[in-house]
Scaffold this active site. Structure first.
Site, PDB file in Angstrom:
ATOM      1  CB  SER A   1      -0.890   0.011   1.250  1.00 53.61           C
ATOM      2  OG  SER A   1      -1.539   1.253   1.420  1.00 53.61           O
TER       3      SER A   1
ATOM      4  CE1 TYR B   1      -4.038  -2.577   4.835  1.00 53.42           C
ATOM      5  CE2 TYR B   1      -3.556  -0.260   4.490  1.00 53.42           C
ATOM      6  CZ  TYR B   1      -3.840  -1.514   3.982  1.00 53.42           C
ATOM      7  OH  TYR B   1      -3.904  -1.699   2.621  1.00 53.42           O
TER       8      TYR B   1
END
Length: 260
Positions: A137, A150
């Site tokens: 990401s 995350y």
């Protein structure tokens, strides 16, 4: 451009929707035999032509179920896409609001699933001189206050990719990372998902929030990324067309990240 993936075999995790489902479809269109894994097997995955395995990849038992099914179906593995991630555990929360259980759950799904699946697949990947793509990401480059766990888990996954490329590159296995920005998946488009929570926290109606993302996030292309575009990049990196590309992290975010 011909990717020459015909008759290859692949395992794709997080395959029921979004980037994972798009990757399954892209690889099948290229002639790849695919095993797609997800906790819930959606109708779309069933209809894709992949052999689907229902497994909770946040657990060692779930990974064992997947890999047993994959080897039984495919015989051996040429290509691996560690895409499973995010999950319902991701909340719009800062450091002090993220407890141990949330940290553990997010790392189990976003990092340890890739560790376990890769460990099981590597003997076959070495034998076949295969390729791995880990889906990370842009949070690794644009860390925000939330979701902090995350972002940390994806940073660890990106680092793992580099380490794997160094260790197993001499044995013929290429390992690369793809780091998407905002992608049109249920994570953002579902009013009950992460995007819905962000919209609610900002006091904005969800549909209006989605419409405003390109300008609010300063995306140079003026739009968010489609799952099929990420899937196309993954397929390229898995192919021998990218035969000397390894240890790289490819950002696909429409120009959201401004630094090199």
């Amino acid at each position: 451009m011909k990717l020459d993936l015909n008759a290859k075999t692949a395992v794709v995790t997080g395959a029921s929707r979004g980037i994972g489902l798009a990757t399954v479809r892209t690889l099948i269109d290229e002639g790849v035999r695919v095993v797609g894994a997800a906790r819930t097997i959606t109708p779309e995955l069933k209809e894709s032509g992949a052999f689907s395995v229902s497994a909770d990849l946040s657990t060692a038992e779930g990974v064992a179920t997947l890999m047993e099914g994959a080897f039984a179906e495919l015989g051996g593995i040429d290509l691996l896409v560690n895409n499973v991630g995010a999950g319902d555990a991701v909340q719009l929360a800062g450091f002090l609001d993220t407890d141990d259980a949330q940290w553990q759950g997010i790392f189990d799904l976003n990092l340890l699933s890739a560790v376990r699946v890769t460990r099981a697949a590597l003997p076959s990947l070495i034998e076949r001189r295969g390729a791995i793509v880990n889906v990370s990401s842009i949070n690794t480059r644009l860390p925000a206050a939330g979701p902090v766990a995350y972002s940390a888990a994806k940073s660890a996954l990106t680092s793992l990719s580099k380490s794997l490329s160094e260790e197993f590159g001499p044995q013929g296995v290429r390992v690369n990372t793809v780091s998407p920005g905002v992608v049109r998946t249920s994570i953002w488009s579902d009013p009950e998902g992460f995007g819905g929570k962000v919209a609610a926290s900002a006091g904005v109606e969800h549909a209006a929030f989605i419409e405003q993302i390109p300008s609010a996030f300063n995306i140079a292309s003026g739009r968010i990324t489609e799952p099929r575009e990420v899937a196309a990049l993954i397929a390229f990196l898995l192919s021998d067309v990218a035969g000397n590309v390894t240890g790289a992290d490819y950002v696909i975010d429409g120009g959201m990240v401004k630094t090199s």
